[in-house]
Design an enzyme around this catalytic site. Structure first.
Site: not given
Ligand code: ACM
Length: 566
Positions: A199, A270, A340
């Site tokens: 991440d 991420h 995201e």
């Molecule tokens: C997530 O909670 N962004 C998968």
């Protein structure tokens, strides 16, 4: 079920969690069910296919009871492990029948599994029937007489995918903690460990051809203390990663416990830790990616991967090593994230816009979809299946790909209706990072209030799904994001006791949410807290956090109703 007066004793068949399909005890009108002793000379008899379970039984129940359980294939005082096609037909490969009442074969304990995995699940039930001290690592007294209630348990899981996702990027969990979590997962009859390895805040898996991923990407100089809006920082460096040997050990340890591991390498969002290590992976014509470091705060990050050929080749190289570390038998699914991914840098980048034109795509969403499809084909060609967060549906999804439905039920419903396999893990229900009570004393409270009872009433299959679409719900998963969990004890606090309720939802054939008997579950939790105590789990006590479990003055982000935005 029998109404004998031992109902509340923690070693009662009436205190099992998750609840089994059925229990039957010999009829004893005058008193409690008969109890059957285990002796120092009780032996262990494995049969073809169950041999590897002997070491686990001796290392678990054997260590706790002090019973040596030597090999032995004759006599009445035997624990017998065997697989049975009849049990497989009745309860599936992970189902089992456990008899301690000498009704079958006249042995002390008989565990018949639909497969070795089923026998292993039955061993978890056996441990609960021995009482909470069977969850310790050594006997409290050498003279204790161990016995079992006489019972036959018939059992099998509702779902084939019963998972826990652990984020080890935001806060690293050292290897021994991961192995401990595999034991905790196993004790709750869960069978999938989704390992969120990369991440913005840290890259946690050694990739030999790209050493900077961990040399640079596994460390950050400081960490936001609390929610991202908090003004506080922990000024200590934070980091760590698993070597390839560590990963192989974790995978083997999981496999022994019949747990599949789903590694997650998150793309194209991420990814700031990877970009900090290899700046050419980022959108170099939009920002100075060489100035980026591993992210020290939380939220959705604008610094995403550039969709170049270089990035594709780089991540193919990463995944080649990932596939070597996570073999097909125990990791048929590989998670590529996909959640995201803000599109601002792609919108601003001439290079990206040129790529969109070259590929004849309609825009940034289709570009993301193209990237995901690339890795879907790449993984399929190597015998694996891609799974990603539900954003991978946007812009069209490759037919064989599966979806983790996290933003609610909606994406999962759409995916299942379109014929994709789905793991239901809606944040509104089973994100265990969300606070579990509304009080001011919850540590760094974020998200919705989701109590033990709320989790118990979570239903993975939305009622509006037709039978064909419902068959695409592989199962369910609880997710644990660790922004505000700085160590294992904090993870325990968020995960337990709610994982026990989640395990019952995933395993047991419960009625519709409103009809679930939470009072009965709560009664059984009295026994389960004693098991968790013996295991050394720092759960949230039912009365609220202990003083050292609180984080007074550290900002969280409690949300009423609105979707949380970590
Ligand atoms: C997530 O909670 N962004 C998968």
């Amino acid at each position: 079920m029998d109404s004998a007066p031992d109902t509340d004793s923690p070693d009662s068949p009436h205190c099992l969690i998750p609840a089994p399909t059925s229990t039957s005890t010999p009829h004893t009108p005058q008193g409690p069910p008969t109890r059957h002793p285990l002796h120092p000379h009780t032996t262990l008899h494995t049969t073809p296919g169950t041999e590897p379970l002997a070491a686990l039984l001796r290392g678990g129940i054997g260590a706790a009871t002090g019973l040596a359980l030597p090999d032995g294939s004759v006599g009445r005082d035997r624990i017998v492990l065997r697989t049975s096609p009849e049990v497989a037909g009745r309860h599936g490969p992970e189902g089992y029948r456990l008899s301690t009442d000498r009704s079958v074969d006249d042995v002390a304990v008989l565990i018949e599994g639909g497969s070795a995995a089923g026998v292993f699940r039955g061993m978890q039930t056996l441990r609960q029937l021995l009482g909470p001290d069977a969850f310790r690592r050594a006997p409290l007294e050498s003279t204790r007489q161990w016995d079992l209630p006489g019972v036959t348990v018939e059992d099998g899981p509702r779902f084939a995918w019963r998972g826990l996702m652990l984020d080890v990027s935001r806060h690293f969990m050292p290897k021994d903690g991961v192995l401990r979590y595999l034991d905790l997962i196993a004790a709750h009859k869960l069978n999938v460990f989704h390992f969120h390895l990369t991440d913005d805040q840290g890259w946690r898996i050694e990739i030999k051809r790209y050493p900077r991923l961990t040399d640079v990407g596994a460390w950050r100089s400081r960490t936001k203390w609390g929610h991202r809006a908090s003004p506080l920082w922990d000024e200590k460096p934070h980091g760590g990663y698993y070597t390839q040997e560590d990963i192989r050990e974790i995978v083997a340890y999981a496999a022994e416990r019949h747990i599949r591991v789903v590694p997650e390498i998150d793309i194209p969002g991420h990814s700031q830790a990877a970009i900090a290590a290899y700046p050419e992976l980022g959108n170099t014509d939009v920002i100075d990616t060489a100035s980026l470091s591993v992210w020290d705060t939380w939220g959705v990050n604008p610094n995403v991967l550039a969709p170049t050929d270089n990035t594709l080749r780089f991540y193919e190289g990463v995944l080649e090593e990932v596939l070597e570390m996570f073999p097909e038998e125990t990791s048929p699914f590989i998670h590529i994230g996909g959640d995201e991914c803000p599109k601002e840098q792609w919108q601003k980048s001439d290079l990206v816009q040129e790529r969109i034109r070259e590929l004849g795509l309609a825009g940034e969403n289709e570009l993301q979809s193209w990237l995901i499809r690339h890795f879907d084909s790449w993984l399929s060609a190597r015998g694996r299946r891609l799974i990603g967060w539900d954003e991978i549906l946007e812009g069209g999804l490759a037919p064989g790909a599966a979806v983790s439905s996290w933003r609610g039920y909606g994406a999962g419903i759409a995916a299942a209706e379109a014929g994709h396999d789905v793991v239901m893990c809606p944040e509104q229900h089973v994100y265990l990072d969300h606070r579990q009570a509304g009080g001011e004393d919850e540590p760094m409270p974020i998200g919705y209030v989701r109590t033990l009872e709320d989790v118990y009433r979570f239903e993975p299959v939305p009622p509006q799904l037709g039978a064909e679409a419902a068959a695409h719900i592989l199962g369910t998963q609880a997710n644990v994001w660790t922004e505000v969990m700085e160590n294992q004890s904090r993870v325990d606090y968020q995960v337990f006791p709610r994982l026990a309720a989640f395990a019952e939802v995933a395993w047991s054939a419960l009625p519709a949410p409103a009809d679930r008997d939470f009072a009965d579950f709560d009664r059984r939790m009295t026994a389960h807290y004693k098991r968790l105590d013996a295991l050394g789990v720092d759960y949230r006590p039912p009365t609220g956090p202990l003083p050292w479990q609180q984080r007074p003055g550290v900002l969280g982000r409690p949300i009423e109703g609105a979707p949380p935005n970590r």
